[in-house]
Motif scaffolding. Structure first.
Motif, short mmCIF file in Angstrom:
data_model
loop_
_atom_site.label_atom_id
_atom_site.label_comp_id
_atom_site.label_asym_id
_atom_site.label_seq_id
_atom_site.Cartn_x
_atom_site.Cartn_y
_atom_site.Cartn_z
N ASN A 181 0.80 -1.23 0.00
CA ASN A 181 0.00 0.00 0.00
C ASN A 181 0.84 1.28 0.00
O ASN A 181 0.41 2.32 -0.48
N PHE A 182 2.02 1.17 0.54
CA PHE A 182 2.85 2.37 0.67
C PHE A 182 3.39 2.84 -0.69
O PHE A 182 3.77 3.98 -0.83
N ILE A 183 3.44 1.95 -1.67
CA ILE A 183 4.00 2.37 -2.97
C ILE A 183 3.19 3.51 -3.57
O ILE A 183 3.75 4.54 -3.92
N PRO A 184 1.85 3.37 -3.68
CA PRO A 184 1.08 4.52 -4.17
C PRO A 184 1.32 5.77 -3.34
O PRO A 184 1.49 6.86 -3.89
N LEU A 185 1.39 5.61 -2.04
CA LEU A 185 1.60 6.78 -1.17
C LEU A 185 2.92 7.47 -1.50
O LEU A 185 2.99 8.69 -1.61
N LEU A 245 8.59 5.47 -8.70
CA LEU A 245 7.84 4.31 -9.16
C LEU A 245 8.78 3.19 -9.58
O LEU A 245 8.69 2.05 -9.10
N VAL A 246 9.72 3.53 -10.46
CA VAL A 246 10.60 2.50 -11.00
C VAL A 246 11.49 1.92 -9.89
O VAL A 246 11.62 0.70 -9.77
N LEU A 247 12.04 2.79 -9.05
CA LEU A 247 12.93 2.29 -8.00
C LEU A 247 12.17 1.47 -6.95
O LEU A 247 12.68 0.49 -6.43
N CYS A 248 10.91 1.86 -6.67
CA CYS A 248 10.10 1.07 -5.74
C CYS A 248 9.89 -0.33 -6.31
O CYS A 248 10.00 -1.33 -5.59
N LEU A 312 -1.16 16.99 2.70
CA LEU A 312 -2.40 16.76 1.97
C LEU A 312 -2.48 15.42 1.22
O LEU A 312 -3.44 14.68 1.38
N PRO A 313 -1.46 15.08 0.41
CA PRO A 313 -1.57 13.84 -0.34
C PRO A 313 -1.58 12.60 0.53
O PRO A 313 -2.00 11.52 0.10
N VAL A 314 -1.11 12.73 1.76
CA VAL A 314 -1.04 11.55 2.63
C VAL A 314 -2.42 11.19 3.16
O VAL A 314 -2.70 10.03 3.45
N ILE A 315 -3.31 12.20 3.24
CA ILE A 315 -4.61 11.98 3.87
C ILE A 315 -5.43 10.88 3.19
O ILE A 315 -5.83 9.92 3.85
N PRO A 316 -5.67 10.95 1.87
CA PRO A 316 -6.47 9.88 1.25
C PRO A 316 -5.85 8.51 1.41
O PRO A 316 -6.55 7.53 1.72
N SER A 317 -4.53 8.44 1.26
CA SER A 317 -3.87 7.15 1.37
C SER A 317 -3.99 6.58 2.77
O SER A 317 -4.28 5.40 2.96
N LEU A 318 -3.81 7.44 3.77
CA LEU A 318 -3.91 6.97 5.15
C LEU A 318 -5.33 6.54 5.45
O LEU A 318 -5.57 5.51 6.07
N TYR A 319 -6.30 7.34 4.99
CA TYR A 319 -7.69 7.02 5.22
C TYR A 319 -8.02 5.64 4.66
O TYR A 319 -8.65 4.82 5.31
N MET A 320 -7.52 5.40 3.45
CA MET A 320 -7.80 4.12 2.79
C MET A 320 -7.15 2.96 3.53
O MET A 320 -7.65 1.85 3.50
N THR A 321 -6.02 3.23 4.18
CA THR A 321 -5.34 2.16 4.90
C THR A 321 -6.15 1.75 6.12
O THR A 321 -6.30 0.58 6.43
N PHE A 322 -6.69 2.76 6.83
CA PHE A 322 -7.38 2.45 8.07
C PHE A 322 -8.86 2.15 7.88
O PHE A 322 -9.46 1.45 8.66
N LYS A 323 -9.45 2.75 6.84
CA LYS A 323 -10.87 2.54 6.63
C LYS A 323 -11.14 2.37 5.15
O LYS A 323 -11.60 3.30 4.50
N PRO A 324 -10.79 1.20 4.62
CA PRO A 324 -10.90 1.03 3.17
C PRO A 324 -12.35 1.21 2.71
O PRO A 324 -13.28 0.71 3.33
N LEU A 341 -6.25 5.10 -5.74
CA LEU A 341 -7.09 3.95 -6.12
C LEU A 341 -6.59 3.31 -7.41
O LEU A 341 -6.51 2.09 -7.51
N LEU A 342 -6.25 4.16 -8.37
CA LEU A 342 -5.75 3.64 -9.64
C LEU A 342 -4.50 2.79 -9.42
O LEU A 342 -4.38 1.68 -9.94
N LEU A 343 -3.58 3.34 -8.63
CA LEU A 343 -2.32 2.64 -8.42
C LEU A 343 -2.53 1.30 -7.72
O LEU A 343 -1.94 0.30 -8.09
N VAL A 344 -3.39 1.31 -6.71
CA VAL A 344 -3.65 0.06 -5.98
C VAL A 344 -4.23 -0.99 -6.93
O VAL A 344 -3.82 -2.15 -6.94
#
Lengths: 387, 240
Positions: A181-185, A245-248, A312-324, A341-344
């Motif tokens: 999940n952290f890759i999209p973040l 992206l590539v290095l991850c 700001l960008p961390v908020i949606p990702s964190l939200y999705m982690t705790f409350k998908p 969402l797209l990346l996941v």
């Protein structure tokens, strides 16, 4: 040369020579995947259950059958004598089994035998060994119990009323995507980190160094200046994202994920899809930073505003982690959440609806153009350009 | 030609320019003389399209600087009040950047920048980054980038401020050269000797209004004073 191109080229040259901007742009894309690699490898080693363990046993001679059973299951038995508690406390041993001398007596009398497992609950590194040893003891217990029942003509099935059988509908790849999940973040964060230096330098920096006044005396529309700068900052931002992206992905391919029952496969098509999905975000991130940058009187001033923006960008990702949330089409239209969402989905090998790409790109670009338009309007303001 | 009619501009409560009218003809060096805060810079800033006047008109050739800003800006070369430079670009890159923003053709850009670098005696520093340039060197970069497109009108805001004798000389030579080429040169200054030496026409501004216009002699006469400095002080004090 078109004025937009002239501004774009100048900002690229200026940005490339700015060590501060280049450092802040590309340290993150290199550090983040490396950090992930080391963390994941460490976690996997802790969770790895296939490793053979060593169990120090006191009184092994009382239970030769148990010892043999353990040895058959790849456990190295070590005879132990002395103070077990002291040895565990001093971290000489991870754990010690103490088999009582009345083991055989109780076994024959069909009584419950108590085997002491001496352990240190505060040691996280010993956790995997302790868990595995405990599991083995429980399995042996079931075997002994079954044998006792069979000896009495009772089926061991009497003991198990209900058995749960898990049917996991997630593919192995999807489960992997969840774990990654952290890759999209990180990719989304990279958009904000990598373009920041140049976005701030070309707005707040121009004001700070008093270059804005000479610049806008040139016969160029203000929106053309803003666009040239915007594209330059977006290019840095997209390069940072692509690198992350590539290095991850490269570092994920090195992590022994199969040891925890996950597989990580990725195709070139998936990588391209991820790049396409995230590219619009670079434009949005750059426009946000320029918008804030133009209000700031100095580089430092701007950095403090923009530091807050990076949360700001961390908020949606964190939200999705705790409350998908169950993904619905409209969610793609929310900048940053859409990209997440797209990346996941792409990472999970799911087929992503075209509307997803379209909505996420559309909302990012629309907002980006809107903000750049306002920035261009601000460039017309006397209070901004004339100090 | 630069033409200004009844310009007026206030910032919040402060009226920087009350009523300024003048003309700066081609092949003439016009000096805008006035004490600090008289409204010189504001007048120039209106002319080069940085701020908008509250009332009145300003034209560069036939173009209104407010309604046809870009067209007017094409026809001017400006040395503004702020001499900011991009510390990571070289002197030549500065000149070329501004040339490209003026959409000067690439071939012409190369020859013209060489020409300016020679004219301003910048051969030794042209390809060095401007970080660490002296005041005079920075001024040369500013001046050359404002002349890259061969403007027919040149506006200079205090061009010799803080310069050493050598650079001041170069600037003076360039002003004379521009005049001979038929350019309308308008420059502001608070230095009396500078103005009297270079200008064909002097406009004295004080407290946002024009108090006198004419040649050095005409201004001395109108104030009935022997030298320009006394005339200047007398005229300015009358207003305040």
């Amino acid at each position: 040369m078109h004025p937009i191109l002239a501004v774009f080229k100048k900002e690229l040259i200026d940005g490339r020579r700015d060590k501060r901007a280049v450092m802040s742009a590309f340290i993150f894309p290199i550090m983040a995947p490396a950090l992930v690699y080391f963390m994941l490898t460490a976690i996997i080693e802790l969770r790895d259950s296939s490793k053979s363990i060593t169990i120090p046993v006191e009184g092994a001679e009382y239970a030769p059958a148990l010892i043999q059973w353990l040895e058959e299951r790849d456990v190295t038995i070590e005879d132990f004598s002395g103070d077990a508690k002291e040895a565990v406390k001093n971290k000489d041993k991870e754990l010690v089994f103490i088999i009582p001398s009345n083991y055989q007596e109780k076994l024959k009398a069909l009584k419950t035998i108590s085997i002491q497992v001496v352990l240190d609950g505060s040691r996280t590194d010993a956790r995997p060994t302790i868990n595995q040893a405990g599991n083995l003891l429980r399995r042996y217990n079931r075997e002994v119990a079954s044998l006792r029942l069979i000896a009495r003509g009772v089926s061991p099935e009497v003991m198990s009323g209900i058995v749960e059988t898990e049917v996991d509908v997630a593919s192995k790849q999807e489960r992997t995507a969840q774990a990654l999940n952290f890759i999209p973040l990180y990719i989304i964060l990279a958009a904000f980190v990598s373009g920041m230096g140049i976005a701030v330098d070309s707005t707040a920096g121009e004001r700070e160094r008093k270059t804005l006044e000479p610049l806008i005396i040139n016969p160029v529309e203000r929106y053309q200046i803003v666009m040239g700068k915007w594209f330059a900052a977006s290019l840095f931002s997209s390069l940072g994202m692509a690198m992350t992206l590539v290095l991850c992905i490269v570092s994920m391919l090195q992590v022994p994920l199969d040891q925890i029952g996950l597989t990580f496969n990725i195709t070139v098509t998936q990588i391209l899809a991820m790049l396409i999905a995230t590219l619009p975000l670079a434009f949005l991130a750059a426009s946000m930073q320029m918008f804030l940058g133009i209000f700031a009187k100095s580089f430092k001033d701007a950095q403090s505003y923009i530091g807050i923006l990076t949360i700001l960008p961390v908020i949606p990702s964190l939200y999705m982690t705790f409350k998908p949330l169950l993904t619905q089409d409209w969610m793609f239209g929310i900048p940053m959440l859409g990209q997440h969402l797209l990346l996941v989905d792409i990472l999970g090998g799911k087929s992503v609806p075209m509307i997803g790409y379209f909505l996420s790109a559309f909302s990012c670009l629309l907002l980006g153009i809107g903000l750049s338009f306002i920035t261009a309007k601000l460039f017309e303001r006397e209070s901004i350009i004339a100090n | 030609m630069i033409k200004v009619q009844s310009l007026c501009k206030s910032f919040n409560e402060i009226t920087a320019v009350k009523d300024v009218s003048f003309t700066a003809e081609n092949s003439v060096v016009t000096g805008l003389l006035g004490p600090n805060g008289a409204g010189k810079s504001t007048t120039l800033r209106i002319l080069y399209g940085l701020v908008k006047q509250d009332s009145g008109d300003a034209h560069i050739d036939e173009f209104n600087v407010h309604t046809h800003r870009v067209e007017a800006q094409r026809r001017i070369g400006v040395l503004p009040d702020s001499h900011g430079l991009y510390i990571r670009l070289t002197a030549r890159e500065h000149i070329q950047y501004f040339g490209r923003l003026h959409q000067v053709d690439e071939n012409e850009l190369a020859t013209r920048s060489d020409e300016l670098i020679r004219l301003l005696d910048m051969q030794g520093i042209a390809d060095r980054r401007v970080e660490g340039f002296s005041q005079g060197e920075r001024m040369k970069v500013c001046l050359s980038r404002s002349l890259i497109h061969n403007p027919t009108n040149v506006l200079l805001d205090e061009p010799t401020n803080g310069l050493d004798v050598m650079t001041t000389r170069t600037v003076r030579e360039i002003i004379t050269e521009l005049k001979n080429q038929g350019v309308a040169v308008l420059f502001s200054s608070h230095l009396m000797h500078e103005v009297s030496r270079l200008c064909d026409k002097i406009i004295i501004i004080s407290d946002g209004t024009v108090v006198a216009t004419g040649t050095t002699d005409e201004i001395r006469e109108s104030a009935s004073e022997e030298n320009l400095e006394d005339a200047f002080v007398k005229l300015v004090e009358k207003v305040i």
